[in-house]
Scaffold this active site. Structure first.
Site: not given
Ligand code: DAT
Ligand code: MG
Length: 179
Positions: A39, A79, A142, A145, A156
């Site tokens: 990212k 997303y 974080n 991805h 994807e």
């Molecule tokens: P991952 O990236 O572990 O698959 P996800 O698909 O649930 O997680 O979410 C996609 C991204 O969205 C994640 O990497 C960071 C952001 N995200 C997830 N939960 C969040 C939150 N509670 N607050 C802010 N950003 C968040």
């Molecule tokens: Mg995800």
């Protein structure tokens, strides 16, 4: 030897490397693939080499890689399942705020294993030794991805890469990685 090489020779396959060709194999066993993206914060924080190195050293095979700044439209599609979350708008903004490194990695159980290498979504829940456990603090920054299932990986990869960008090449370490 002594014979002068032609232009075609110079650019064609040589003794050591089979020419890369478009991959058309299935997705099972060692041919499983996942989509990984470093990212914008991972790029800014100079983690590109470290993260690619972890996947290389693990024994996975790089199939595609590009450095790009993603459009909001492409990220909204990527997303789409999170579109009703309160953080969706901020997530799209952050992900489009700078360049990312988009990659496809291949190997046995690569989808599941890559998720383990990433750690949990929230860095605070991620074990030391994982990428998120080692290099970041807040869930909304974080650094990486990774696809969460084989089905998402297929979607994807199709969203981020054209078929001709996925390369099949002979990896000489395969016989030391697979029985
Ligand atoms: P991952 O990236 O572990 O698959 P996800 O698909 O649930 O997680 O979410 C996609 C991204 O969205 C994640 O990497 C960071 C952001 N995200 C997830 N939960 C969040 C939150 N509670 N607050 C802010 N950003 C968040
Ligand atoms: Mg995800």
């Amino acid at each position: 030897m002594g014979s002068k090489r032609t232009g075609a020779d110079q650019h064609g396959p040589n003794l050591w490397t089979k020419q890369a060709r478009i991959e058309e194999d299935g997705w099972t066993g060692p041919n499983e693939r996942t989509f990984i993206a470093i990212k914008p914060d991972g790029v800014q924080r100079k983690l590109v080499g470290e993260i690619i190195g972890r996947f290389e050293r693990k024994g996975f095979r790089l199939v595609a890689l590009k450095f790009l700044q993603a459009s909001e439209e492409q990220l909204m599609e990527h997303y789409i399942d999170l579109r009703n979350k309160p953080f969706y708008g901020g997530l799209i903004k952050y992900m489009s705020s700078g360049p990312i490194v988009a990659m496809v990695w291949q190997g046995l159980d690569v989808v599941k294993t890559a998720r383990k290498m990433l750690g949990e979504t929230n860095p605070a829940d991620s074990m030391p030794g994982t990428i998120r456990g080692d290099y970041c603090v807040e869930v909304s920054r974080n650094v990486i991805h990774g696809s969460d299932s084989v089905e998402s990986a297929q979607k994807e990869i199709a969203l981020w890469f054209r078929q001709h960008e996925l390369l099949c090449w002979e990896d000489n370490s395969d016989r030391w990685i697979y029985e």
